[in-house]
Design an enzyme around this catalytic site. Structure first.
Site, short mmCIF file in Angstrom:
data_model
loop_
_atom_site.label_atom_id
_atom_site.label_comp_id
_atom_site.label_asym_id
_atom_site.label_seq_id
_atom_site.Cartn_x
_atom_site.Cartn_y
_atom_site.Cartn_z
CG ASP A 7 38.59 48.61 46.95
OD1 ASP A 7 39.41 49.38 48.92
OD2 ASP A 7 39.53 47.40 48.42
CD GLU B 1 26.58 52.69 28.50
OE1 GLU B 1 25.59 52.96 29.43
OE2 GLU B 1 27.08 52.53 27.18
C1 NOJ Z 1 41.75 49.94 49.88
C2 NOJ Z 1 40.30 50.42 51.19
O1 NOJ Z 1 40.69 51.92 51.04
C3 NOJ Z 1 40.94 49.27 52.84
O2 NOJ Z 1 40.20 50.48 53.23
C4 NOJ Z 1 40.27 48.37 52.64
O3 NOJ Z 1 40.80 47.44 53.54
C5 NOJ Z 1 41.20 47.07 51.05
N1 NOJ Z 1 41.63 48.30 50.00
C6 NOJ Z 1 41.25 46.33 50.57
O4 NOJ Z 1 40.02 46.62 49.98
#
Ligand code: NOJ
Length: 549
Positions: free
Chosen positions: A205, A266
């Site tokens: 993310d 790994e």
């Molecule tokens: C990207 C995620 O896909 C989204 O849904 C989220 O709000 C933001 N990152 C923050 O984590």
């Protein structure tokens, strides 16, 4: 069908499917999707022919951002089930031959995470430096001009300890301090925890934002964007008005992924980054030498209008810069549904499938967001039912709920998503029986059947996924986008008028048509008569192969 390529990573010729757990299937009848629901319905992914599922966050969380505000990285939120339910999903997926990718959320935690609770308790707490704290500016205001992606300032003042904390998203999502070695150690352990439970990879993310410029300088304002490139957009004009040169895409980001690469190696696991930079040359740095992320999503097409030049430019840019190390999101939980983004209704659905066809023929890993295979449109969620923090913090019209509504499985009350009578967490909206998985499975002409045929043709036509150059056959200004991959040819008419497109010499077999199964298996010579919004995958007819070129 091709033999497996033993020397290639397992994702090279795969198709991904994104399961948004909150809206996939609700097994306990509380209106919210859950892990037992995934277990009941995961066969759908195998039936579609996909190879990899990415499951959005299911970790313990106060759910201020639908689970991207994580309070415990190594657990399962009660609302989604128990850790045993996760193990059962992984076991079933593996039985079906599917790989399982989960989110890792390293840019920020929830403010309920014990690390932040401790960090906030005192300036000298050992966890203080897990986060980014600064003294107020001389006027008492925030330390710099950074803005939150979700609206408002990126800093919140803590009365008790007299400093501001940084948050690129909600105040309740404090950014971690990746300059602190202990943070890196924590995440090594988190990755290992899930790898040992059998996961096959991670979707990282906010992969572009982990490390910040150490001096946290003010961001310059966006005055004019070079060569017409689209700005990064958040929920607010303040965010959009800043050039994100010190908060995003700092050189040390890749160092984090180099370290992780050794951990995942790994387990032969995948690192797939959400590198949200609308500049493929910048994204390239994360994947090009294959020492960090294996793949990055490329979001360009999700930020295009339905315009042939814009689409071909963004496809070409990604192919040129990212080659095979790209993943193509066909929608996701953060963007409008592709059918809606491209005009809605039947034309929108056809455009979305034409774009999907173009993406499936290009190198990289296509990722289908649940419901895209049904051609679903966005749902107009009433303002008082919007859950997305973007709706409350800034701009309801940018709220992401419209693309997050529950899957319609069957033509029954509750749509087979939840028990009849239960209100789902977001409304179904005006879904009909023809939108459901069951309805579309029964209809040979449905979008779902077209998608399944598209997944199959990608597997059957080895040239589409081979490590071979993409040769573009189209030119700016044309409605048609076309390319060759080895002997195979992919052509899409983006326009609303029929086009007779001259084919290279020889006889061509139609292996896939985005608009109708009736076109398939035909052999054509001379020109392809393309209906509006129709895409084709063609291969040389073995009885009379066309000239190479
Ligand atoms: C990207 C995620 O896909 C989204 O849904 C989220 O709000 C933001 N990152 C923050 O984590």
């Amino acid at each position: 069908m091709d033999e497996p390529y033993m020397d290639e990573p397992w994702w090279t010729r795969s198709v991904g499917y994104q399961i948004y757990v909150r809206s996939y299937a609700d097994a306990n009848g509380d209106g919210l999707g859950d892990l037992p629901g995934i277990l009941e319905r995961i066969d759908h992914v195998a039936w579609l022919g996909a190879d990899v599922v990415w499951i959005n966050p299911f970790f313990p969380s106060p759910m201020r951002d639908a689970g991207y505000d994580v309070a415990d990285y190594c657990g399962v939120d009660d609302r989604f089930g128990q850790i045993a339910d996760f193990d059962a999903v992984v076991a079933r997926a593996h039985e079906l031959g599917l790989r399982v990718v989960i989110d890792v959320v390293p840019n920020h935690t929830s403010s309920d995470h014990p690390w932040f609770v401790a960090a906030r308790s005192a300036r000298d707490d050992p966890y203080r430096d897990y986060y980014i704290w600064r003294d107020p500016a001389p006027d008492g205001g925030p330390p710099n001009n950074w803005a939150s992606v979700f609206g408002g300032r990126a800093w919140t003042y803590d009365d008790a300890t007299g400093q501001y904390w940084l948050h690129l998203f909600l105040p309740q999502m404090p950014d971690l301090n990746w300059a602190h070695p202990a943070v890196a150690d924590e995440f090594d352990a988190i990755l290992r925890f899930w790898l040992e439970r059998g996961v096959d990879g991670f979707r990282v993310d906010v992969a572009h934002a982990l490390t910040k410029h150490p001096a946290l300088p003010d961001l310059p304002e966006v005055t004019e964007l070079a060569d017409g490139r689209r700005p990064l957009t958040g929920a607010s004009r303040t965010f959009d008005g800043l050039a994100h040169v010190y908060d995003f895409d700092q050189p040390d980001n890749v160092e984090v992924y180099r370290r992780w690469r050794r951990v995942v190696a790994e387990h032969d696991a995948l690192l797939l980054g959400e590198v949200y930079l609308l500049d493929a040359a910048a994204v390239r740095r994360y994947v090009a030498d294959q020492s960090g992320l294996h793949l990055s999503f490329w979001f360009g097409p999700l930020h295009c209008d339905w315009d042939a030049d814009a689409l071909r430019a963004t496809l070409r840019e990604a192919v040129a810069e990212l080659g095979r190390w790209v993943s193509w999101p066909l929608g996701n939980h953060d963007r409008p549904r592709t059918a809606s983004a491209f005009g809605g209704g039947a034309p929108g659905r056809e455009r979305a499938l034409a774009l999907a066809t173009l993406m499936f023929g290009l190198p990289g890993l296509p990722f289908v967001y649940q419901g895209e295979e049904l051609g679903l449109d966005d749902v107009e969620v009433p303002v008082d039912q919007l859950q997305d923090p973007i709706a409350r913090h800034s701009t309801p019209e940018r709220a992401r709920d419209r693309a997050r509504t529950p899957m319609p499985w069957e033509p029954v009350p509750g749509f087979g998503f939840t028990t009849g009578g239960t209100q789902p967490w977001l409304p179904f909206g005006p879904r009909t029986d023809a939108d459901t998985v069951a309805g579309q499975r029964a209809d040979p002409d449905s979008t779902l059947r077209r998608y399944r045929a598209l997944v199959a043709v990608r597997r059957e036509v080895g040239d589409l996924t081979a490590d071979t150059p993409t040769r573009w056959l189209d030119a700016p200004g044309e409605a048609v986008i076309a390319y060759r991959r080895g002997d195979a040819l992919v052509v899409a008419n983006t326009g609303d008028d029929p086009v007779a497109w001259p084919l290279p010499a020889g006889r061509w077999r139609v292996r896939f048509s985005s608009t109708s199964p009736d076109d398939e298996r035909r052999t054509i010579v001379g020109e392809a008569a393309l209906a509006p919004r129709q895409a084709l995958v063609l291969t040389p007819d073995p009885s009379d192969p066309p000239a190479a070129g």
